[in-house]
Design a protein around this motif. Structure first.
Motif, PDB file in Angstrom:
ATOM      1  N   THR A 128      12.030 -15.407 -19.281  1.00  0.00           N
ATOM      2  CA  THR A 128      12.321 -14.015 -18.930  1.00  0.00           C
ATOM      3  C   THR A 128      12.339 -13.146 -20.191  1.00  0.00           C
ATOM      4  N   SER A 129      13.525 -12.878 -20.729  1.00  0.00           N
ATOM      5  CA  SER A 129      13.644 -11.971 -21.875  1.00  0.00           C
ATOM      6  C   SER A 129      14.672 -12.517 -22.864  1.00  0.00           C
ATOM      7  N   TRP A 130      15.393 -11.624 -23.546  1.00  0.00           N
ATOM      8  CA  TRP A 130      16.324 -12.032 -24.592  1.00  0.00           C
ATOM      9  C   TRP A 130      17.677 -11.360 -24.379  1.00  0.00           C
ATOM     10  N   CYS A 131      18.682 -11.955 -25.003  1.00  0.00           N
ATOM     11  CA  CYS A 131      20.017 -11.368 -25.025  1.00  0.00           C
ATOM     12  C   CYS A 131      20.149 -10.543 -26.300  1.00  0.00           C
ATOM     13  N   ALA A 132      21.150  -9.676 -26.356  1.00  0.00           N
ATOM     14  CA  ALA A 132      21.366  -8.886 -27.572  1.00  0.00           C
ATOM     15  C   ALA A 132      21.820  -9.766 -28.730  1.00  0.00           C
TER      16      ALA A 132
END
Length: 679
Positions: A212-216
C-alpha cells in the motif's frame, strides 16, 4: 548633464529596489527565502548578512536547529550565545526542513559569491546527513539521537524525502548545487542513497499481503509503522506517501521492486481517495484559522486523509488524548485547526503517473490475489516475499482444516509480520514454527485505551490469541509494541494443552495472559518481559528454564488461580532479571484471592524485594493464596525476610512439583504426557 541624470535615476532606482526587496524578504518566512529563484539577489548585502546568520547557527557537527528564521537580525548577545553553542549538538535535526534549507541557501549563495565558508558549511552539512543515516537506510528525526519517537525513521513532513533529494542531485552530479563534493564523498552519497531507497521499499506497508503506502514514522529496528505524538498514531499516510512515490518515480531506469512499489502505491491512492467532500476554513480578523469544517460537495476535487487505519484504510482523527475519532468535528478546536488532517498532495502523483508508466512501458500491478493450491495442507509455508503458500500468518490459519486428525505445521520464514492473529477454537493441532526467534517477529500495538471497549478492553489487546487446543509454538518473537500506555497483551492463551518453546514474548503491562479453568500451558526456554503483572491469568502453567525480565519496579505475576486447583503458576529453573534501574519488584500479587505461584530452583536478581509478595490490598488473600519458593538462589532470594504468609517448601512437598503432576492429563483419551507430543 544627461549622463549624471541617468546615473542618479539608476542609483535611486537601485536604492528603491533594494529597499523593496529588503521589506519583502523581512516579511517572508525563511522557507520562502531559501526557495527564491537563483540570481543576483544572493550577492546582495542583505543576502550576505543572512548567510552570516546561517553560518553562525550551524553546529560544529554540521547540522542546524529547526524553526529558525535565519533572516532576522541578531543582537550582539545572540551572536555570542550562538558562538558559545557551536560545540553543542542539541537540537540538530532534519525535521521541518532544517539543515536541508540551509544547504540550499548556501549553494545559491556560493554560485554568486565564492566565499569558501559557504562551501565548507555546505559540505559539513552533507557529512552530517551521511553520518546520521541508520544501517537500515533510514534517518532519525534528530541526530545525535534524541530519546523518544525522535529516533524513528522519519518520513513525517517529508524529512527523509528532502534528504534523499539532496543526495540524488549530488550522486547524479547535476548542476542543481553549485558546490561539488569530492569523488570519495560522491561515492558515499551513492551508497547512502541506495540504502535510503532500499529502506523505503522495505517499509512500504503490506495490508493483507498487498503493498500500500507508508507511515509517517517507522521503527528503526523493526521497520514497522510507529507512533509519534499522542495524536500521531501508527497509520497509513495520505500525505507523506505522496512525496515518497514522487521520489521513486524520479529514479532513472527503475528496478522491478521500485516499479512494483510505485504501481502499488498509485493503486492505493486511487482506492482511498475521498470525493464529494471539501474542507472549509474560517479565519479571524488577524488571519488565524479559528475553525475547519468538512462540507459535502459533489464538485469537490479528491482529497486524502493524513491518517488511515493499517488494516482497512479507514480515516481517523485524534486529539492530544490519543483516542481515535471518526470525524474531524469530534476533536477539539486546538488540534482540529492547528494540524493538517487532509491533503491533496497525491494528485501530483496521479498526474505524473501516466507519463512515467508510458516512459518505461510499465503495466499496472495486478491487485487481485489468486488463491494458491497448497502442495501439502498439513505443511504450510508463510513468507513475506510471496514465495511460500501465504504472505500472512492469519491467512494461513484461516485456510487450515478445522479439527484435523493430523497436526498442521505452519512454518513462518524470517520477517516482521505486523498482524493481529487469532487461532480459533476449531483450528486445533496447529504448530506455528518460526525460522528463528530473533528474526521471525509477530507484532501489533493495541492497548486498553485504544480499544476503548469498556472495562474489559484488556482482553482485546492481544497480538496473538490462541483459542484452539493442542497448540505448539517455537522460534518466534511475539510482541506488543504499544509501549507504556497501560494494559497491552502480546500473547493470550485461552485453550488447553499448549506448549510455547524458545520464544520471545515482549511487552509492558500484561504481556502474557494464560487463562481458562483447568487449562494447562507449558513455556520452555522462553524470554518473557514486561512491567506490571506481565504474567497473569488462571491457567495452570509451568515455566521451565525461562528468563523473566522486569522492565520496571512493579509485580511479575498476577495469578487468578481458581479455588480448588492443585497448581497455578510454577517457575522451575528460571532466571529473574531486570533493567539496571529496576530495584523493587514483587514476585507476585493475587489477582484473585486463591492465586497460586511457586518458584523452584530459580535465580533471583537483586531487584526482587526482600518481602517478595504483595497482598494487593486484600488481607483475606493472605489466608487463601499460596505463594511459595524452594531452593532458589541469587541476591534476590531472601527467605527469612519474606512475608509471613508465604511459604518455603519442604523437600517432601517440593517433590510433587513434577511436570507429570503439574501438566499430566487425567483423561484416558489424551496421552498423559501430551506436552512431549508436538515435536
Amino acid at each position: 548633464m544627461n549622463y549624471f541624470k541617468t546615473i542618479l535615476i539608476a542609483v535611486v532606482y537601485i536604492s528603491i529596489s533594494i529597499s523593496v526587496i529588503h521589506a519583502q524578504v523581512h516579511n517572508k518566512s525563511w522557507e520562502s527565502i531559501t526557495e527564491k529563484e537563483e540570481g543576483p539577489w544572493f550577492a546582495s548585502k542583505e543576502a550576505i548578512a543572512i548567510a552570516e546568520n546561517v553560518l553562525l547557527y550551524q553546529r560544529d557537527i554540521g547540522g542546524w536547529p529547526k524553526n529558525i528564521q535565519m533572516q532576522k537580525p541578531l543582537s550582539e548577545k545572540e551572536n555570542q550565545e550562538l558562538l558559545a553553542a557551536k560545540k553543542s549538538t542539541k537540537g540538530c535535526t532534519t525535521d521541518n526542513r532544517a539543515t536541508y534549507q540551509e544547504m540550499i541557501f548556501l549553494s545559491k549563495m556560493y554560485r554568486q559569491v565564492s566565499d569558501e565558508r559557504y562551501k565548507n558549511a555546505f559540505l559539513k552539512g552533507l557529512d552530517y546527513i551521511l553520518e546520521a543515516q541508520y544501517d537500515s537506510g533510514g534517518w532519525p528525526q534528530f541526530y545525535p539521537l534524541k530519546k523518544g519517537y525522535y529516533t524513528y525513521i522519519t518520513y513525517n513532513d517529508d524529512s527523509m524525502y528532502n534528504i534523499l533529494r539532496v543526495l540524488e542531485e549530488i550522486k547524479n552530479k547535476t548542476d542543481y548545487f553549485s558546490i561539488q563534493p569530492s569523488e570519495e564523498t560522491v561515492e558515499r552519497v551513492k551508497v547512502a542513497f541506495e540504502k535510503g531507497i532500499d529502506c523505503i521499499l522495505k517499509t512500504q506497508y503490506k495490508q493483507n499481503g498487498v503493498l500500500t503506502s507508508w507511515c509517517a514514522q517507522h521503527d528503526e529496528n523493526t521497520l514497522l509503522p510507529a507512533k509519534a505524538r499522542a495524536y500521531e498514531l501508527p497509520s497509513l499516510s495520505g500525505k507523506e506517501s505522496a512525496k515518497i512515490v514522487l521520489l521513486l518515480m524520479s529514479i532513472e531506469n527503475p528496478s522491478e521492486e521500485i516499479i512494483t512499489a510505485v504501481n502499488s502505491a498509485v493503486a492505493w491512492f486511487e482506492k482511498v481517495k475521498i470525493t464529494g467532500l471539501r474542507e472549509d476554513r474560517f479565519y479571524n480578523e488577524k488571519g488565524k484559522i479559528i475553525d475547519k469544517k468538512m462540507i459535502p460537495d459533489p464538485d469537490a476535487k479528491p482529497i486524502w486523509a493524513r491518517f488511515m487505519e493499517l488494516d482497512d484504510n479507514t480515516p481517523f482523527f485524534c486529539d492530544r488524548d490519543g483516542i481515535k475519532k471518526a470525524t474531524l468535528a469530534e476533536i477539539g478546536a486546538e488540534r482540529r485547526n492547528g494540524y493538517a488532517w487532509y491533503t491533496n498532495e497525491p494528485k501530483e502523483v496521479l498526474k505524473k503517473y501516466p507519463k512515467w508508466k508510458k516512459k518505461y512501458g510499465i503495466k499496472p500491478v495486478e491487485t487481485k490475489t489468486l488463491k494458491k493450491k497448497l502442495k501439502n495442507e498439513f505443511n504450510i509455508v508463510v513468507t513475506k516475499d510471496g514465495s511460500g503458500d501465504y504472505t500472512s500468518i492469519q491467512e494461513a490459519i484461516n485456510n487450515t482444516k478445522s479439527f484435523p486428525y493430523q497436526r498442521v505445521t505452519i512454518f513462518v520464514k524470517n520477517g516482521i509480520y505486523y498482524e493481529k492473529i487469532k487461532i480459533p477454537e476449531w483450528n486445533t493441532n496447529i504448530s506455528l514454527i518460526g525460522e528463528s526467534k530473533e528474526n521471525t517477529i509477530i507484532t501489533y500495538n493495541d492497548y486498553f485505551g485504544k480499544m476503548n471497549l469498556g472495562r474489559n478492553s484488556t482482553f482485546y489487546t492481544y497480538t496473538l490469541l490462541v483459542e484452539a487446543n493442542d497448540f505448539y509454538a517455537t522460534n518466534l518473537t511475539i510482541q506488543n509494541t504499544s509501549g507504556e500506555v497501560g494494559q497491552a497483551v502480546a500473547l493470550s492463551v485461552f485453550s488447553d494443552r499448549v506448549v510455547v518453546e524458545n520464544c520471545n514474548i515482549l511487552g509492558n503491562q500484561d504481556t502474557l495472559y494464560t487463562s481458562g479453568d483447568g487449562n494447562r500451558h507449558y513455556f520452555k526456554n522462553c524470554y518473557i518481559e514486561g512491567t506490571t503483572d506481565f504474567i497473569f491469568g488462571k491457567a495452570t502453567v509451568l515455566f521451565e528454564n525461562c528468563t523473566i525480565h522486569s522492565k520496571k519496579n512493579s509485580y511479575i505475576t498476577a495469578a487468578s488461580t481458581p479455588k480448588g486447583a492443585k497448581y497455578g503458576f510454577v517457575f522451575k529453573n528460571c532466571k529473574l532479571t531486570a533493567n539496571e534501574d529496576v530495584t523493587k519488584v514483587y514476585l507476585g500479587r493475587p489477582w484473585r484471592i486463591y492465586a497460586k505461584t511457586v518458584f523452584i530452583n530459580c535465580e533471583m536478581g537483586n531487584h526482587i524485594k526482600s518481602d517478595g509478595w504483595h497482598n494487593w490490598s486484600k488481607p483475606e488473600a493472605e489466608k487463601t493464596a499460596f505463594y511459595a519458593e524452594y531452593k532458589c538462589f541469587g541476591e534476590g532470594f531472601k527467605p527469612k525476610e519474606r512475608v509471613s504468609w508465604s511459604h518455603q517448601l519442604k523437600n517432601r512437598k517440593a517433590k510433587k512439583y513434577t511436570i507429570e503432576n503439574i501438566l499430566g492429563s487425567k483423561t484416558v483419551d489424551i496421552d498423559y504426557k501430551w506436552y512431549a507430543n508436538f515435536k
